[in-house]
Write an enzyme that holds these catalytic residues in place. Structure first.
Site, PDB file in Angstrom:
ATOM      1  N   SER A  98       9.599   5.866  -2.943  1.00 47.41           N
ATOM      2  CA  SER A  98       9.445   4.840  -1.912  1.00 47.41           C
ATOM      3  C   SER A  98       8.340   5.300  -0.971  1.00 47.41           C
ATOM      4  O   SER A  98       8.217   6.500  -0.688  1.00 47.41           O
ATOM      5  CB  SER A  98      10.758   4.706  -1.129  1.00 47.41           C
ATOM      6  OG  SER A  98      10.520   4.065   0.102  1.00 47.41           O
TER       7      SER A  98
ATOM      8  N   GLY B 289       9.587  -4.264  -8.337  1.00 49.26           N
ATOM      9  CA  GLY B 289      10.461  -3.150  -8.694  1.00 49.26           C
ATOM     10  C   GLY B 289      11.938  -3.507  -8.546  1.00 49.26           C
ATOM     11  O   GLY B 289      12.312  -4.235  -7.614  1.00 49.26           O
TER      12      GLY B 289
ATOM     13  N   GLY C  75       0.808  -1.214   0.000  1.00 50.05           N
ATOM     14  CA  GLY C  75       0.000   0.000   0.000  1.00 50.05           C
ATOM     15  C   GLY C  75       0.841   1.263   0.000  1.00 50.05           C
ATOM     16  O   GLY C  75       2.017   1.228  -0.340  1.00 50.05           O
TER      17      GLY C  75
ATOM     18  N   GLU D 118       3.828   6.507  -7.797  1.00 55.43           N
ATOM     19  CA  GLU D 118       4.049   6.303  -9.240  1.00 55.43           C
ATOM     20  C   GLU D 118       4.816   5.017  -9.547  1.00 55.43           C
ATOM     21  O   GLU D 118       4.641   4.428 -10.607  1.00 55.43           O
ATOM     22  CB  GLU D 118       4.818   7.493  -9.829  1.00 55.43           C
ATOM     23  CG  GLU D 118       3.976   8.726 -10.077  1.00 55.43           C
ATOM     24  CD  GLU D 118       2.848   8.512 -11.080  1.00 55.43           C
ATOM     25  OE1 GLU D 118       3.012   7.688 -11.995  1.00 55.43           O
ATOM     26  OE2 GLU D 118       1.799   9.158 -10.912  1.00 55.43           O
TER      27      GLU D 118
ATOM     28  N   HIS E 190       4.555   2.106  -7.965  1.00 57.73           N
ATOM     29  CA  HIS E 190       3.574   1.009  -8.010  1.00 57.73           C
ATOM     30  C   HIS E 190       2.711   1.119  -9.272  1.00 57.73           C
ATOM     31  O   HIS E 190       2.394   0.113  -9.894  1.00 57.73           O
ATOM     32  CB  HIS E 190       2.637   1.079  -6.782  1.00 57.73           C
ATOM     33  CG  HIS E 190       3.322   0.905  -5.469  1.00 57.73           C
ATOM     34  ND1 HIS E 190       3.476   1.921  -4.573  1.00 57.73           N
ATOM     35  CD2 HIS E 190       3.893  -0.187  -4.903  1.00 57.73           C
ATOM     36  CE1 HIS E 190       4.096   1.475  -3.495  1.00 57.73           C
ATOM     37  NE2 HIS E 190       4.375   0.204  -3.670  1.00 57.73           N
TER      38      HIS E 190
END
Ligand code: PAF
Length: 273
Positions: free
Chosen positions: A182, A144, A28, A32, A34
């Protein structure tokens, strides 16, 4: 977009689909970075599942799980607008029982770098990712490159446990000032954010040295450490793509990884050469 919190319900639901499934596991506080994973999943699969689960087992006792940023309503909106088909939103009790079978990270690769200062972290990551992949049964799962060690260990787990899923690495997204996106960046004060810019700065320094044909990893590492001073550096490492130490940078097979503490926040970043 359907929101499901029960793992069995989701597992039964995906079984009825005769579609390729792209899966983006997250904790959660979506940003950007994600969204770029979700976009990639959307582009290459017929059905997209995102999970939001702040996994307690990857936090150690002295890490503040309760303070991890949570933005449930904004996250749901982002998923909806990004074309997610199912948002998996379980509670800890939906995922974990009392007497748990768990996975252990490999003895070497799991306990270096981030695993050195957080020795139980990757056991928790692998355990939960294994569970999530078993629940969602995706064709492809997206991670990522910023969390390079996590990506490496998940790829290894999928290979060694003969799991039938393709792990897709996605490039790191950065803010306009160069800081890697992050969920933890929200912890930084204005002043700390300025200090944190030394992280991408040190990676740029390394790229510039390499462009000038300085390939000796010790020399590059020392210059990066000088540059990062006086920040508290957990590690600066130059490794091949299998995470072995190397004496010289080999273009196409090297990762430079940095982890630094700014205030109370651990920040990591890397470049793939
Ligand atoms: O990278 C993360 O957000 C987490 O480590 C993951 C992969 C969702 C597992 O909890």
């Amino acid at each position: 977009m359907k929101i499901i919190s029960n793992p069995h319900e989701l597992n039964n639901y995906v079984k009825t689909l005769d579609k390729t499934i792209g899966f983006v596991p997250t904790m959660g506080a979506l940003h950007e970075g994600h969204i770029s994973l979700i976009k990639e999943a959307r582009k290459n699969n017929e059905f997209v599942v995102v999970s939001i689960f702040v996994n307690p087992t990857q936090f150690s006792k002295d890490e503040d799980l309760d303070k991890y940023p949570r933005k449930d309503e904004a996250d749901k909106k982002i998923c909806e607008l990004s074309g997610v088909d199912v948002l998996f939103f379980p509670n800890a009790e939906d995922i974990y029982g009392d007497d748990e079978v768990s996975l252990l990270a490999p003895n070497v690769r799991g306990y270096v770098l981030e695993g050195h200062t957080r020795p139980t972290h990757f056991n928790g990551v692998l355990t939960v990712v294994n569970k999530l992949l078993n629940i969602v049964k995706p064709t492809r799962a997206y991670f990522g490159k910023k969390d390079a060690q996590q990506l490496n260990l998940i790829t290894l787990m999928v290979k060694q446990l003969f799991m039938n899923v393709e792990i897709v690495p996605i490039d790191t997204k950065r803010d306009s000032d160069g800081l890697a996106l992050s969920s933890r960046n929200v912890y930084l004060s204005k002043e700390q954010r300025k200090e944190a810019l030394k992280i991408p700065g040190s990676l740029n320094l390394a790229s510039n040295l390499i462009a000038k044909k300085v390939l000796d990893t010790k020399e590059i590492q020392e210059k990066m450490l000088d540059y990062l001073s006086p920040l508290e550096v957990f590690y600066v490492e130059i490794l091949d793509r299998e995470f072995n130490k190397v004496e010289n940078v080999e273009i196409g097979n090297t990762i430079i990884l940095v982890e630094v503490k700014v205030g109370e926040t651990r920040l990591l970043d890397n470049i793939w050469l």
